[in-house]
Design a protein around this motif. Structure first.
Motif, PDB file in Angstrom:
ATOM      1  N   HIS A  76       6.859  15.971   1.598  1.00  0.00           N
ATOM      2  CA  HIS A  76       5.456  15.902   1.173  1.00  0.00           C
ATOM      3  C   HIS A  76       4.767  14.811   1.998  1.00  0.00           C
ATOM      4  O   HIS A  76       5.402  14.161   2.819  1.00  0.00           O
ATOM      5  N   HIS A 130       3.217  11.863   1.341  1.00  0.00           N
ATOM      6  CA  HIS A 130       3.010  10.457   0.938  1.00  0.00           C
ATOM      7  C   HIS A 130       3.429   9.458   2.019  1.00  0.00           C
ATOM      8  O   HIS A 130       4.267   9.753   2.865  1.00  0.00           O
ATOM      9  N   ASP A 178       5.270   6.873   2.121  1.00  0.00           N
ATOM     10  CA  ASP A 178       6.674   6.460   2.252  1.00  0.00           C
ATOM     11  C   ASP A 178       7.565   7.589   2.782  1.00  0.00           C
ATOM     12  O   ASP A 178       8.774   7.443   2.869  1.00  0.00           O
ATOM     13  N   HIS A 179       6.941   8.715   3.162  1.00  0.00           N
ATOM     14  CA  HIS A 179       7.682   9.865   3.715  1.00  0.00           C
ATOM     15  C   HIS A 179       7.149  10.280   5.081  1.00  0.00           C
ATOM     16  O   HIS A 179       7.902  10.726   5.939  1.00  0.00           O
ATOM     17  N   HIS A 230       5.508  16.587  -8.587  1.00  0.00           N
ATOM     18  CA  HIS A 230       5.225  15.236  -8.075  1.00  0.00           C
ATOM     19  C   HIS A 230       3.953  15.312  -7.240  1.00  0.00           C
ATOM     20  O   HIS A 230       3.039  14.517  -7.385  1.00  0.00           O
ATOM     21  N   ASP A 246      10.710  13.695  -3.457  1.00  0.00           N
ATOM     22  CA  ASP A 246      10.394  13.006  -4.712  1.00  0.00           C
ATOM     23  C   ASP A 246      10.313  13.963  -5.909  1.00  0.00           C
ATOM     24  O   ASP A 246       9.777  13.598  -6.960  1.00  0.00           O
TER      25      ASP A 246
HETATM   26 ZN   LIG Z   1       5.902  10.842  -3.156  1.00  0.00          ZN
END
Ligand SMILES: [Zn+2]
Ligand SMILES: [Zn+2]
Length: 236
Positions: free
Chosen positions: A59, A61, A63-64, A156, A174
């Motif tokens: 996804h 976000h 942190d990804h 999520h 996540d």
């Molecule tokens: Zn996430």
């Protein structure tokens, strides 16, 4: 045939490097600042950088997708994403669509938001060379030499996708976590858009043969745990 893989510990985010035909597919990058650590980890494994042919983002976000743009520039790898990720990736920011999963997480993260600052990263433009899925996709990974399928696992975030290998090893981003368990998380994502969709996604993972769950946050765990806690939370 088993697909072998490496688990890369890049701090809060764990990424996974799967062998594919003639090279590797990386599942997720970490925060933008995780790039140097990633380079060291790859080096330690003795893997040539240019052999990373694909980057699958579970996804969008921060942190990804943090160093996704940098990795694409360095390797020319093709990106695999859900179509709902294209717009937020092009803006380089995490969509503000989630709520803490419980009160304890709300308390813990009221401070974190201030320390963390904006949830931003270098924008990533998805182009014609990339591979965009609009839901479950059962053939794409096979065409890359990976015995597994891609499942759309929202809850999520609406762009969340997971990878289920034919041997049951499952990479969920996540869609499930093994993180901050002292807050009563029970494998749920700590932030959710729609908790009912999270449980539906867990059910889908089970139906498609998930056995061992490799989350982006926390240690691997048995898929039985998702069955048990889904029943506990939903009564189904
Ligand atoms: Zn996430
Ligand atoms: Zn995350």
């Amino acid at each position: 045939m088993r697909t072998s893989f490496y688990r890369l510990n890049l701090g809060i985010t764990k990424c996974y490097l799967l062998e594919c035909s003639g090279g590797y597919l990386l599942i997720d990058t970490a925060y933008p600042k995780g790039y140097e650590r990633f380079v060291k980890e790859i080096d330690k494994l003795g893997i040539e950088f240019y052999k990373i042919h694909y980057l699958l983002l579970t996804h969008h976000h921060d942190d990804h997708a943090g160093f996704a743009t940098r990795l694409v520039e360095q390797t020319g790898c093709k990106v695999i994403v859900h179509q709902n990720a294209i717009l937020p990736l092009s803006r380089g920011e995490s969509e503000d669509t989630m709520e803490p999963v419980n009160h304890r997480i709300r308390a813990v993260f009221s401070l974190f938001k201030i320390i963390h600052g904006e949830f931003r990263y270098p924008p990533l433009a998805i182009t014609d060379k990339d591979l965009v899925v609009s839901g479950d996709h059962f053939d794409l990974l096979k065409s890359l030499g990976i015995e597994g399928k891609i499942l759309h696992t929202p809850g999520h975030s609406r762009d969340s996708i997971s990878v289920v290998l034919s041997d049951g090893n499952t990479f969920v981003g996540d869609a499930a976590m093994n993180f901050l368990n002292f807050c009563g998380i029970k494998y749920r994502p700590i932030f959710v858009e729609d908790i009912d969709l999270v449980f539906e996604s867990w059910q889908k993972l089970a139906e498609h043969g998930a056995k061992q769950i490799y989350p982006a946050h926390g240690s691997p765990f048995s898929a039985q745990k998702l069955r048990r806690y889904r029943r506990k939370f939903t009564g189904k």
